[in-house]
Design a protein around this motif. Sequence first.
Motif, PDB file in Angstrom:
ATOM      1  N   LYS A 133      36.700  40.497  37.758  1.00 54.30           N
ATOM      2  CA  LYS A 133      36.042  41.711  38.221  1.00 54.30           C
ATOM      3  C   LYS A 133      37.041  42.595  38.942  1.00 54.30           C
ATOM      4  O   LYS A 133      38.126  42.154  39.312  1.00 54.30           O
ATOM      5  CB  LYS A 133      34.860  41.397  39.148  1.00 54.30           C
ATOM      6  N   GLY A 134      36.686  43.856  39.144  1.00 56.47           N
ATOM      7  CA  GLY A 134      37.554  44.795  39.835  1.00 56.47           C
ATOM      8  C   GLY A 134      37.213  44.878  41.309  1.00 56.47           C
ATOM      9  O   GLY A 134      36.075  44.660  41.715  1.00 56.47           O
ATOM     10  N   ASN A 181      37.289  48.269  33.560  1.00 59.42           N
ATOM     11  CA  ASN A 181      36.500  47.855  32.406  1.00 59.42           C
ATOM     12  C   ASN A 181      36.894  48.653  31.178  1.00 59.42           C
ATOM     13  O   ASN A 181      37.834  49.444  31.213  1.00 59.42           O
ATOM     14  CB  ASN A 181      34.993  47.964  32.702  1.00 59.42           C
ATOM     15  N   THR A 208      34.343  47.666  39.408  1.00 57.90           N
ATOM     16  CA  THR A 208      34.822  47.204  38.104  1.00 57.90           C
ATOM     17  C   THR A 208      34.947  48.346  37.107  1.00 57.90           C
ATOM     18  O   THR A 208      35.623  48.205  36.079  1.00 57.90           O
ATOM     19  CB  THR A 208      33.893  46.094  37.570  1.00 57.90           C
TER      20      THR A 208
END
Length: 784
Positions: A93-94, A104, A100
Amino acid sequence: MRRLSKPITELQHDYEIVVVGSGYGASIAASRMARCGKKVCLLEKGKEFLPGEFPSTLPEAMSEMQFTKGKTHFGSHNGLYEFIAGDDINVFKGCGLGGTSLVNANVSIEPEDRVFQDEHWPAEVRNTLPALKEGMAHAREMLRPNPYPEGKRGYPTLEKTTGMKKSAAKMGETFRLLDINVTFEDQKNPSGVFQKACNNCGDCVTGCNHTSKNTTQMTYLPDAYNHGAEIYTEVGVRYIERAGNKWVIWFEVYGVGREKFNAPDLFITADMVFLGAGAIGSTEILLRSAQQGLSLSGMLGKRFTGNGDVLGFGYNNDNPVHGVGLGDRVKGVANVGPCITSVIDMRNRPVLDDGMTLEEGSVPGPIGSILVSSLVPLSRLLSKNADTGFADFLKGKWRELKSMFGGPYRGAIDNTQIYLVMTHDDGNGSMSLEHDNPSISWPDVGKQKIFNKVSGKLKDATTALGGTFVVNPTWTPLLNYDLVTVHPLGGCVMGDDATRGVVDHKGQVFANASGKELHPDLFVMDGSIIPRPLGTNPLLTISGLAERNAKIIATANGWPLHYDFSPVSGEETPSTVGIEFTETMKGFFSTAEKQDYAKAFEQGKAQSSPFEFTLTIQSQDVDRFVKDPDHEAGMAGTVKAPSLSASPLTISAGRFNLFVPEPSASYKKKMKYEMKLHSKEGKTFFFKGYKDVQDNKGIDLWKDTTVLYITVYEGDNDQSPIKGMGILKIEPEDLAIQVTTMKAVHATKNTDKLHAISAFGKLFAGALWDTYFVSKLKEIFHRN
């Protein structure tokens, strides 16, 4: 592009609405509540990266990676690329302003309507699907998804897309270009941000350095900012609790060195809270909140799903794919393309859970070199090639040699198709806390039958291209068929009541283990509320639900919510380089003595009444700070004073002045500290302190710069009655730590960092020279 985040020193103590996170759900909450005229504060754990600041090399990318497995954590706690290793499934995940969405693949796609008829959804969602569709329409207005303009405006047909068409035809499945949140024309977007056309570099998932991705950083967050929301980064929310009619949000600040002093958490209060930290983050916050006594549903942490994600590689195909991003190597329009541009759509099967979407992708340039060292050996261990003869075999080996010696932009790696599949797992994962870190458990998830079907489809797609199918290296018997997901969902799922969900249909949190009683004004608004896999990319569903729920909440409160775009006025202010440091001072404080600092110190010591603060002092513009005769900077931090509150107090409106000259003599100076102190019990105090910097008899430089005389008032200003007095001191070991916390703020170049530290150092040293040595020289001169 303007910087959206404010310095932590400007964080206020109380807000109408606090939003936690900055991905799709959180940024929509901030935007829509700000449009309702509410006083909104958004807290994001990660840093703010402006376009051009995202990693573009492998060492830069490695420095932004963090990894968590149980009690083990490697890397920065708010690194951009976050990996969480669970039992049987792992999550990427970010972590940054934009969540995210920064890392993505931008795909906006609706699930099948059948997905929303599943009984895991609350009846209000199942029976009012048009409201969700309306929410998705509002999300499209902001995110502006559109297909890759193949053959238009100078954009070439992509080799990876050509490969997907060939695979779809061979498989007898439907191919199409996807709607993706990417800008393909230079333009100012509705939120007032100028975006450049995509240059096809393929580096979408390490962060777009060209302003082309329509992330929340480019869309909803500027919109929230334009409507008055305050945004703060590097603020990690730990837990929340209810105190009277307020929510108390406890957090830690990253990047300023508070952890070096073992400083306590800070807090602010709010009337309403939106948790939007994602499936992992929001669940983690509520799990900690439950540990602190917040009553919640027993479903918390349940129904976690990886959205049926499967990663695979069509290795060493017969034709080029150009699937490795180019980063700064590209000039003009390249031929890699956005990370994902097309899909082989295998949904709409008689049985919903048999459906899947198969998409191509690109590996970002900063980590492209890793493919050479990984895919070549993996292709021998985890695959069977599709070569049709000896000549074909030799061509494949020659391509491998070209990659091994020429890098990922030649040969076998350049001919490799990257696949991402989404399907329907059983959604029975669970999350908990292990040593205060998120932990995911889902026994044997990778052994579910659907993943064998996915593997078969990927083999078919690769065979059509004459390549070798390589499975995700963790999805093997050796590693118990572990999965990797980039689309974690669930953990705070919706339900008709607390026995079926953590939140109701609009994301409001249930207040007990059963029944329908709700916590007042506490909402979750992100992918954690989705109660089942979607079978395709989830961002549009998350956004549509958030838009739907924001409208419901605004309507219920009588707040007018508008969706029009007004012209954005005002010019972007130039970026400046600042300076910050964190210090701890300790001493004693007495509420009995209100006139004499020394007596108050001794009485406080005798009565075991300590007083300690840990403050971060920060100037956003070091040149202005140096030129300003008052040398004023902001302060943020905490105070521990048992005589004021049993819990740590958080400060606001902190102001620090360095070496302010006395009117009577310029060589006599003071360091001044002023701030409001807020207790968990709801009391406010005013703190005023000074260091007396002047040359007295003897060697007193150390004492003058490390001793602080303090007064605390019973109110929010120095006109209030005095509560008490005392003296604080810097211990030598704390001063040594303080030096390590000094750094430049918003400096991207080493020269800027050096300038900031040097300018502050010259000011500090010059003032001491003027006070302690010039005055001595004048005294000697006059005597002689």
